[in-house]
Design an enzyme around this catalytic site. Structure first.
Site, PDB file in Angstrom:
ATOM      1  N   TRP A 203       0.862  -1.185   0.000  1.00  0.00           N
ATOM      2  CA  TRP A 203       0.000   0.000   0.000  1.00  0.00           C
ATOM      3  C   TRP A 203       0.897   1.232   0.000  1.00  0.00           C
ATOM      4  O   TRP A 203       1.874   1.299   0.747  1.00  0.00           O
ATOM      5  CB  TRP A 203      -0.895  -0.018   1.247  1.00  0.00           C
ATOM      6  CG  TRP A 203      -1.813   1.152   1.377  1.00  0.00           C
ATOM      7  CD1 TRP A 203      -2.619   1.688   0.421  1.00  0.00           C
ATOM      8  CD2 TRP A 203      -2.015   1.950   2.553  1.00  0.00           C
ATOM      9  NE1 TRP A 203      -3.320   2.750   0.927  1.00  0.00           N
ATOM     10  CE2 TRP A 203      -2.970   2.936   2.235  1.00  0.00           C
ATOM     11  CE3 TRP A 203      -1.498   1.919   3.848  1.00  0.00           C
ATOM     12  CZ2 TRP A 203      -3.408   3.883   3.146  1.00  0.00           C
ATOM     13  CZ3 TRP A 203      -1.939   2.857   4.764  1.00  0.00           C
ATOM     14  CH2 TRP A 203      -2.890   3.820   4.411  1.00  0.00           C
TER      15      TRP A 203
ATOM     16  N   ASP B  89      -1.635  -5.039   9.159  1.00  0.00           N
ATOM     17  CA  ASP B  89      -2.481  -3.994   8.598  1.00  0.00           C
ATOM     18  C   ASP B  89      -3.751  -4.707   8.127  1.00  0.00           C
ATOM     19  O   ASP B  89      -3.711  -5.509   7.186  1.00  0.00           O
ATOM     20  CB  ASP B  89      -1.758  -3.315   7.432  1.00  0.00           C
ATOM     21  CG  ASP B  89      -2.575  -2.171   6.853  1.00  0.00           C
ATOM     22  OD1 ASP B  89      -3.756  -2.031   7.227  1.00  0.00           O
ATOM     23  OD2 ASP B  89      -2.031  -1.422   6.025  1.00  0.00           O
TER      24      ASP B  89
ATOM     25  N   LYS C 159     -13.358   0.318   4.547  1.00  0.00           N
ATOM     26  CA  LYS C 159     -13.894  -0.493   3.443  1.00  0.00           C
ATOM     27  C   LYS C 159     -15.020  -1.412   3.914  1.00  0.00           C
ATOM     28  O   LYS C 159     -16.074  -1.462   3.301  1.00  0.00           O
ATOM     29  CB  LYS C 159     -12.793  -1.359   2.815  1.00  0.00           C
ATOM     30  CG  LYS C 159     -11.447  -0.698   2.701  1.00  0.00           C
ATOM     31  CD  LYS C 159     -11.329   0.183   1.498  1.00  0.00           C
ATOM     32  CE  LYS C 159     -10.070   1.035   1.621  1.00  0.00           C
ATOM     33  NZ  LYS C 159      -9.622   1.613   0.397  1.00  0.00           N
TER      34      LYS C 159
HETATM   35  C1  LIG Z   1      -3.640  -1.873   3.108  1.00  0.00           C
HETATM   36  C2  LIG Z   1      -4.343  -0.645   3.603  1.00  0.00           C
HETATM   37  N1  LIG Z   1      -4.112  -0.226   4.850  1.00  0.00           N
HETATM   38  C3  LIG Z   1      -4.721   0.853   5.353  1.00  0.00           C
HETATM   39  C4  LIG Z   1      -5.611   1.580   4.600  1.00  0.00           C
HETATM   40  C5  LIG Z   1      -6.183   2.839   5.219  1.00  0.00           C
HETATM   41  O1  LIG Z   1      -7.460   2.858   5.515  1.00  0.00           O
HETATM   42  P1  LIG Z   1      -8.128   4.158   6.200  1.00  0.00           P
HETATM   43  O2  LIG Z   1      -8.975   4.778   5.139  1.00  0.00           O
HETATM   44  O3  LIG Z   1      -8.869   3.623   7.347  1.00  0.00           O
HETATM   45  O4  LIG Z   1      -7.029   5.083   6.607  1.00  0.00           O
HETATM   46  C6  LIG Z   1      -5.877   1.195   3.285  1.00  0.00           C
HETATM   47  C7  LIG Z   1      -6.776   1.978   2.446  1.00  0.00           C
HETATM   48  O5  LIG Z   1      -6.722   2.002   1.254  1.00  0.00           O
HETATM   49  C8  LIG Z   1      -5.236   0.037   2.777  1.00  0.00           C
HETATM   50  O6  LIG Z   1      -5.452  -0.403   1.534  1.00  0.00           O
END
Ligand SMILES: Cc1ncc(COP(=O)(O)O)c(C=O)c1O
Length: 413
Positions: free
Chosen positions: A141, A222, A259
């Site tokens: 990410w 994560d 999500k």
């Molecule tokens: C792997 C991963 N970690 C964390 C997040 C972050 O999510 P948030 O919108 O809660 O900050 C995302 C969002 O795209 C993600 O794909």
């Protein structure tokens, strides 16, 4: 927490203390969304940002979330501060749903609110000296490196994906863990690896856990797609429960509800730390409280209240689980439709990797030139590494996208 930066240049100032500032290019995915929004082309398709869309391409508020919102407004919402560590009912419900009620009583936990990865980094930075290295899968990410290097950690990428086989490179993964500096931190995508959509099998997770335990590596999960990946929350939480429950390892778990509950802009998350002793849990909890206080003082309330309502009421929780089946099934059917259209149009190359992958994203394996051509000539927007958000596909645009990809590839071969 909203922080606005407004820069005003004052022509009458001759000297500035900001002479040495660097220009940082805008975040690629947010910039792509802005470009897409400006595009007047009627058939444009946004496959960039990972946000769920319904079958007509519209944002979807989960029925369970709608119901929780109604209940909350009937109860009378206020806008008071939450405690520094966040809403207690939300934290307890999160721990229960992630770890499962059987595992919960046996592990020591400290919990805190949003900005989970950053908060984890802040805590790990004060808990270990010298600063441990952080191993991060490549690709990953886009925010991981930024979050941890901005905290001063040295981040080391390791090969996760083999671009030749278009699959997880498990041998390279094992070898990294065998040779990693003891006591380092390893970032693990709990499920639905972003961007590749390739996860270890259960057996491979077991081997990963054993190798990490043997080398005293700290797992930092994560977990942004629990329940959203397969439609089954327990299935998606397998790796977390394996490390924390079966292997009895200390672990950090960064949960996002963006999500799987569709609460993107509400910024709802939770950092959970499983420790070996009660004393460590009490002490780390107090440290998290201090760190949170100096970062955001206390986390946003509205989304946490919704999430806590959804997870805490039996009927709403069942509705939420059904909502996750709706979202993940639609994504799976669009993945299949894209694959079938690519095959039937004779798109050059093999596309089997697309249906081997799972989760929100498809990692197409297109060159940056093709990605650019798709945007410029066909108005199909995707990340520069050819990651597409499958949720952006629907019965009205999937054929157009497959045809555009096919045409682009044929034109350039
Ligand atoms: C792997 C991963 N970690 C964390 C997040 C972050 O999510 P948030 O919108 O809660 O900050 C995302 C969002 O795209 C993600 O794909």
């Amino acid at each position: 927490m909203t922080t606005l930066t407004t820069t005003v240049s004052t022509p009458w100032t001759e000297e500035t203390r900001f002479n040495k500032t660097r220009f940082i290019p805008p975040d690629a995915i947010f910039a792509l969304t802005a470009e897409y929004l400006q595009d007047p082309f009627p058939r444009k398709v946004n496959l960039g940002q990972g946000t769920y869309r319904d079958g007509e391409g519209n944002p979807w508020v989960l029925p369970s979330v709608n119901r929780a919102r109604e209940t909350l407004s009937a109860q009378g919402l206020n806008h008071e501060y939450l405690p520094i560590l966040g809403l207690q009912a939300f934290r307890e419900a999160t721990a229960k749903v992630v770890l499962g009620s059987e595992l919960l009583p046996s592990r020591r936990l400290s919990l805190s609110g949003t900005g989970a990865l950053h908060l984890a980094g802040l805590l790990l930075r004060v808990c270990q000296s010298p600063l441990p290295k952080i191993y991060i899968p490549e690709p990953t990410w886009s925010n991981h490196h930024q979050v941890f290097s901005s905290l001063g950690f040295s981040c080391e990428s390791f090969k996760y994906y083999d671009h030749e086989t278009r699959d997880l490179d498990i041998e390279s993964y094992y070898s990294t863990l065998r040779n990693a500096e003891p006591k380092s931190i390893v970032i693990l995508h709990a499920c639905a690896h972003n961007p590749t959509g390739c996860d270890p099998t259960k057996e491979q997770w077991r081997e990963i856990a054993q190798l990490m335990k043997a080398r005293q590596l700290f797992p930092l999960f994560d977990a942004a797609y629990l329940g959203f990946n397969s439609g089954n929350y327990d299935e998606d939480a397998f790796a977390i429960r394996l490390f924390v429950g079966e292997m009895k390892m200390e672990a950090g778990i960064c949960i996002s509800f963006a999500k799987n509950m569709g609460l993107y802009g509400e910024r709802v998350g939770c950092f959970m730390l499983a420790t070996d002793t009660k004393e460590a849990a009490v002490n780390t909890q107090s440290m998290l409280e201090m760190l949170q206080r100096s970062e955001v003082s206390n986390p946003p309330a509205f989304g946490a209240k919704i999430a806590s309502q959804v997870m805490g009421m039996k009927d709403l929780k069942e509705m939420w689980f059904a909502d996750m089946v709706t979202m993940s099934s639609r994504i799976r059917s669009m993945r299949k439709a894209l694959y079938e259209h690519l095959i039937s149009f004779g798109a050059p190359g093999s596309w089997d990797h697309l249906i081997r992958q799972s989760g929100m994203f498809g990692f197409l394996g297109l060159s940056p030139e093709i990605v650019l051509k798709l945007k410029d000539d066909y108005h199909v927007y995707m990340a520069g590494n050819s990651r597409i958000s499958i949720a952006g596909l629907n019965p009205g645009n999937v054929e157009y996208v497959a045809r555009s990809i096919t045409q682009c590839l044929k034109d350039s071969s």
